[in-house]
Design an enzyme around this catalytic site. Structure first.
Site, PDB file in Angstrom:
ATOM      1  N   HIS A 159       0.613  -1.239   0.171  1.00 32.11           N
ATOM      2  CA  HIS A 159       0.056   0.020   0.094  1.00 32.11           C
ATOM      3  C   HIS A 159       1.056   1.380  -0.342  1.00 32.11           C
ATOM      4  O   HIS A 159      -0.022   2.196   0.163  1.00 32.11           O
ATOM      5  CB  HIS A 159      -0.692   0.085   1.699  1.00 32.11           C
ATOM      6  N   ASP A 195      -2.966 -10.069  -2.832  1.00 30.24           N
ATOM      7  CA  ASP A 195      -3.694  -9.866  -2.024  1.00 30.24           C
ATOM      8  C   ASP A 195      -4.732  -9.155  -1.606  1.00 30.24           C
ATOM      9  O   ASP A 195      -5.316  -9.509  -2.963  1.00 30.24           O
ATOM     10  CB  ASP A 195      -2.320  -8.387  -1.121  1.00 30.24           C
ATOM     11  N   HIS A 197      -6.942  -7.486  -0.859  1.00 33.35           N
ATOM     12  CA  HIS A 197      -6.919  -5.402  -0.855  1.00 33.35           C
ATOM     13  C   HIS A 197      -5.761  -5.197  -2.333  1.00 33.35           C
ATOM     14  O   HIS A 197      -4.825  -6.064  -2.759  1.00 33.35           O
ATOM     15  CB  HIS A 197      -6.365  -4.781   0.262  1.00 33.35           C
ATOM     16  N   ASP A 284      -4.925 -12.541   2.963  1.00 34.21           N
ATOM     17  CA  ASP A 284      -5.959 -12.135   3.454  1.00 34.21           C
ATOM     18  C   ASP A 284      -7.540 -12.444   2.213  1.00 34.21           C
ATOM     19  O   ASP A 284      -8.209 -12.122   2.741  1.00 34.21           O
ATOM     20  CB  ASP A 284      -6.369 -10.001   3.717  1.00 34.21           C
TER      21      ASP A 284
HETATM   22  N1  LIG Z   1     -11.790  -2.067   8.926  1.00 34.12           N
HETATM   23  C1  LIG Z   1     -10.449  -3.181   8.922  1.00 34.12           C
HETATM   24  C2  LIG Z   1      -9.625  -1.087   8.584  1.00 34.12           C
HETATM   25  C3  LIG Z   1      -8.611  -1.073   7.236  1.00 34.12           C
HETATM   26  N2  LIG Z   1      -8.017  -0.892   6.997  1.00 34.12           N
HETATM   27  C4  LIG Z   1      -6.741  -1.094   6.355  1.00 34.12           C
HETATM   28  C5  LIG Z   1      -6.805  -2.749   5.682  1.00 34.12           C
HETATM   29  C6  LIG Z   1      -4.941  -2.873   4.948  1.00 34.12           C
HETATM   30  C7  LIG Z   1      -4.612  -4.139   4.036  1.00 34.12           C
HETATM   31  C8  LIG Z   1      -3.691  -4.101   4.139  1.00 34.12           C
HETATM   32  S1  LIG Z   1      -3.146  -5.729   3.362  1.00 34.12           S
HETATM   33 MG   LIG Z   2      -4.573  -7.259  -4.629  1.00 43.50          MG
HETATM   34 ZN   LIG Z   3      -4.165  -6.755   2.423  1.00 38.98          ZN
END
Ligand SMILES: NCCCNCCCCCS
Ligand SMILES: [Mg+2]
Ligand SMILES: [Zn+2]
Length: 343
Positions: A159, A195, A197, A284
């Site tokens: 990120h 990932d 995200h 995740d």
């Molecule tokens: N309620 C959870 C909010 C999470 N916000 C950041 C997520 C970062 C993921 C990194 S792989």
């Molecule tokens: Mg990804």
């Molecule tokens: Zn993630």
């Protein structure tokens, strides 16, 4: 497969994460890396090495000097300002305001971040530096002939932009590895982010370049973090047009659907014909992950690893997300074992 791990990850041990209006125990906690390490040992995955020290030059090939300098002194600045808690950004340049670097620590935290869940405290700098060294040591192993290497990075990195932290990330370990390959003469590099995200930082860092192909499969940013990047119409810009690929999926996506995106990504990678592959590995995507909404199961990570091996590329894995700590060891090491079992 060899694993690179640094005990210094445990210097990253913040006690707060702003979530739902509360300061909770952070999801990105030290036990994540310890659990993966224990699984690596239990499964006898291979040799475990501590990282070499690469200094800040390879980091600054991706991150700006002023951002690196900020991360180094941020906690001291925060303490000097007499703040009682951990350093948490709380103010940003909203629409119509100026992206100008203020002198005040609250302004500087906002200038160099994009989200408020990533607290900073003593030791964050040392852990982030060690995490980049872990990734660079894994890259060195592959450059010296290993088919693949597992950079057991913590804190994660995907990120982080060139001069912005957030999403538990400070230095973009996957981008640092990709750039290290390029600096060592590998003409083209692909970064595949699996990932849950969107790898917003990695996308942004290489967005106008055609020597590094960036691909991410992830939860719909309309619904989840990082919210403001990661849509399918983001395909690169300038020379980089066509060298960024985002694949977005809805809640409850199972491996049977997600893997169609993986196939699409693998085909795009094969067309690109890179000299090396970096896999930003978050698990995740797991069905029980507390902050995500895909439905992959543990055996899917064996299948994922095997599929990645079939690309036949020198491969560096950088550990990213995965917040079901009970399952993270099995799921992350399953990828490596699936890879190793595939010629
Ligand atoms: N309620 C959870 C909010 C999470 N916000 C950041 C997520 C970062 C993921 C990194 S792989
Ligand atoms: Mg990804
Ligand atoms: Zn993630």
């Amino acid at each position: 497969m060899k694993t690179v791990f640094s005990p210094l990850h445990s210097r990253r041990d913040v006690k707060t994460e702003l979530d739902g209006g509360l300061l909770i125990e952070p999801h990105e906690k030290p036990s994540r890396a310890e659990t993966i390490l224990a699984r690596v040992k239990e499964q006898a995955l291979g040799e475990i090495l501590e990282p070499e020290e690469y200094g800040l030059e390879p980091v600054k090939r991706v991150h700006t000097a002023d951002y690196v300098a900020f991360l180094k002194t941020c906690w001291q600045e925060w303490l000097a300002a007499g703040k009682p808690g951990e350093a948490i950004p709380a103010v940003w340049a909203g629409r119509g305001m100026r992206h100008r670097l203020p002198r005040d620590i609250d302004g500087r935290l906002g200038y160099y971040s994009f989200a408020a869940e990533t607290s900073i405290s003593d030791g964050t700098w040392e852990a982030a530096r060690a995490s980049a060294n872990v990734a660079l040591t894994a890259q060195k192993l592959v450059a010296k002939g290993e088919r693949a290497a597992f950079g057991l990075c913590r804190p994660p990195g995907h990120h982080a932009h060139a001069d912005v932290f957030g999403g538990y990330c400070f230095f973009n370990n996957a981008a640092i590895v990709a750039q290290a390959f390029r600096d060592q003469g590998y003409g083209k590099v692909a970064v595949l982010d699996v990932d849950f995200h969107h790898g917003n930082g990695t996308q942004a860092i290489f967005y106008d370049r055609n020597d590094v192909l960036t691909i991410s499969l992830h939860g719909d940013p309309d619904l989840v973090f990082p919210h403001f990047l990661g849509f399918e119409d983001e395909t690169g810009e300038g020379a980089g047009e066509g060298y960024n690929l985002n694949m977005v999926y809805p809640p409850n996506t199972p491996y049977s659907v997600w893997s169609q995106g993986l196939e699409n990504a693998c085909e795009r990678i094969q067309t690109f014909k890179p000299d090396a592959l970096v896999v930003a590995l978050g698990v995740d995507t797991f069905e029980e992950d507390p902050i995500s909404f895909f439905k992959l199961i543990s055996s899917d990570y064996l299948t994922l690893g095997a599929r990645l091996a079939r690309l036949g590329l020198p491969t560096v894995f950088t550990m990213e997300g995965g917040y079901d700590v009970d399952a993270i060891g099995v799921n992350a090491v399953n990828v490596m074992q699936g890879f190793d079992r595939t010629a």
